[in-house]
Scaffold this motif. Structure first.
Motif, PDB file in Angstrom:
ATOM      1  N   UNK A  70       0.872  -1.177   0.000  1.00 55.72           N
ATOM      2  CA  UNK A  70       0.000   0.000   0.000  1.00 55.72           C
ATOM      3  C   UNK A  70       0.906   1.223   0.000  1.00 55.72           C
ATOM      4  N   UNK A  71       0.674   2.116  -0.959  1.00 56.77           N
ATOM      5  CA  UNK A  71       1.461   3.334  -1.092  1.00 56.77           C
ATOM      6  C   UNK A  71       0.529   4.523  -0.905  1.00 56.77           C
ATOM      7  N   UNK A  72       0.666   5.210   0.223  1.00 58.10           N
ATOM      8  CA  UNK A  72      -0.198   6.337   0.557  1.00 58.10           C
ATOM      9  C   UNK A  72       0.385   7.602  -0.070  1.00 58.10           C
ATOM     10  N   UNK A  73      -0.481   8.399  -0.704  1.00 61.40           N
ATOM     11  CA  UNK A  73      -0.004   9.603  -1.367  1.00 61.40           C
ATOM     12  C   UNK A  73      -0.873  10.805  -1.054  1.00 61.40           C
ATOM     13  N   UNK A  74      -0.316  11.974  -1.321  1.00 68.99           N
ATOM     14  CA  UNK A  74      -1.074  13.221  -1.310  1.00 68.99           C
ATOM     15  C   UNK A  74      -0.856  13.879  -2.665  1.00 68.99           C
ATOM     16  N   UNK A  75      -1.827  14.667  -3.070  1.00 66.61           N
ATOM     17  CA  UNK A  75      -1.750  15.376  -4.344  1.00 66.61           C
ATOM     18  C   UNK A  75      -2.786  16.480  -4.338  1.00 66.61           C
ATOM     19  N   UNK A  76      -2.782  17.234  -5.415  1.00 62.53           N
ATOM     20  CA  UNK A  76      -3.769  18.288  -5.592  1.00 62.53           C
ATOM     21  C   UNK A  76      -4.299  18.200  -7.014  1.00 62.53           C
ATOM     22  N   UNK A  77      -5.595  18.416  -7.148  1.00 59.68           N
ATOM     23  CA  UNK A  77      -6.239  18.571  -8.451  1.00 59.68           C
ATOM     24  C   UNK A  77      -6.957  19.913  -8.382  1.00 59.68           C
ATOM     25  N   UNK A  85      -4.470   6.155  -1.821  1.00 66.38           N
ATOM     26  CA  UNK A  85      -3.632   4.986  -1.619  1.00 66.38           C
ATOM     27  C   UNK A  85      -3.659   4.119  -2.863  1.00 66.38           C
ATOM     28  N   UNK A  86      -2.473   3.720  -3.299  1.00 64.93           N
ATOM     29  CA  UNK A  86      -2.332   2.735  -4.367  1.00 64.93           C
ATOM     30  C   UNK A  86      -2.133   1.381  -3.692  1.00 64.93           C
ATOM     31  N   UNK A  87      -3.055   0.465  -3.907  1.00 66.23           N
ATOM     32  CA  UNK A  87      -2.928  -0.894  -3.393  1.00 66.23           C
ATOM     33  C   UNK A  87      -2.401  -1.762  -4.528  1.00 66.23           C
ATOM     34  N   UNK A  88      -1.241  -2.351  -4.320  1.00 61.09           N
ATOM     35  CA  UNK A  88      -0.591  -3.155  -5.353  1.00 61.09           C
ATOM     36  C   UNK A  88      -0.584  -4.626  -4.958  1.00 61.09           C
ATOM     37  N   UNK A  89      -0.819  -5.488  -5.932  1.00 58.72           N
ATOM     38  CA  UNK A  89      -0.568  -6.916  -5.755  1.00 58.72           C
ATOM     39  C   UNK A  89       0.411  -7.317  -6.842  1.00 58.72           C
ATOM     40  N   UNK A  90       1.439  -8.078  -6.446  1.00 61.62           N
ATOM     41  CA  UNK A  90       2.468  -8.503  -7.391  1.00 61.62           C
ATOM     42  C   UNK A  90       2.294  -9.973  -7.743  1.00 61.62           C
ATOM     43  N   UNK A  91       2.530 -10.295  -9.019  1.00 59.61           N
ATOM     44  CA  UNK A  91       2.479 -11.693  -9.452  1.00 59.61           C
ATOM     45  C   UNK A  91       3.792 -12.391  -9.082  1.00 59.61           C
ATOM     46  N   UNK A  92       3.946 -13.651  -9.514  1.00 61.47           N
ATOM     47  CA  UNK A  92       5.132 -14.440  -9.167  1.00 61.47           C
ATOM     48  C   UNK A  92       6.408 -13.827  -9.730  1.00 61.47           C
ATOM     49  N   UNK A  93       6.296 -13.052 -10.797  1.00 61.43           N
ATOM     50  CA  UNK A  93       7.465 -12.431 -11.424  1.00 61.43           C
ATOM     51  C   UNK A  93       7.755 -11.044 -10.851  1.00 61.43           C
TER      52      UNK A  93
END
Length: 133
Positions: A70-77, A85-93
């Motif tokens: 989980x990568x928590x971020x701040x930004x402005x639009x 938050x970007x939730x990432x799942x990685x494969x076997x590679x």
């Protein structure tokens, strides 16, 4: 630092593409149906890079060798501050095969959805273009 974070922070589109699995599933905070595939996910991420201002990751959650991060971020639009938050799942590679983004508050999500909607035609064109490198 997670390689995905490093690529995003460096705005390195080629490195980001290389980290995405061919069959990656991207779940947007604003659209119900997930997007499937590297081409559309990469095009969306490039659109987000154009829309977000003052983007920075503020926290990274997950063991270096884990398949979930989980990568928590701040930004402005525009004038809207966003936390997400970007939730990432990685494969076997070690490639990202699932990417789910969550954003708050609602007013920030609405600003993001509107700004990304304005990018839709360009995103669709980029998704159809031949892959980089």
């Amino acid at each position: 630092m997670h390689p995905f974070r490093a690529a995003v922070e460096a705005r390195d589109v080629e490195a980001l593409d290389a980290l995405l699995a061919e069959d990656v599933v991207f779940t947007s905070p604003a659209v119900f149906k997930p997007y499937r595939g590297r081409a559309i996910t990469s095009a969306i991420l490039r659109g987000v890079m154009r829309v977000f201002e003052d983007f920075r990751y503020v926290r990274e959650i997950g063991a270096p060798d884990a398949s979930d991060h989980a990568l928590v971020f701040t930004a402005r639009v525009g004038d809207r501050e966003i936390t997400g938050c970007d939730f990432l799942h990685l494969d076997e590679e070690g490639r990202v095969d699932e990417l789910m983004v969550m954003v708050r508050p609602l007013s920030g999500l609405q600003a993001l959805a509107e700004a990304m909607g304005a990018q839709f035609d360009r995103i669709a064109q980029e998704a159809q273009a031949p892959a980089h490198g």
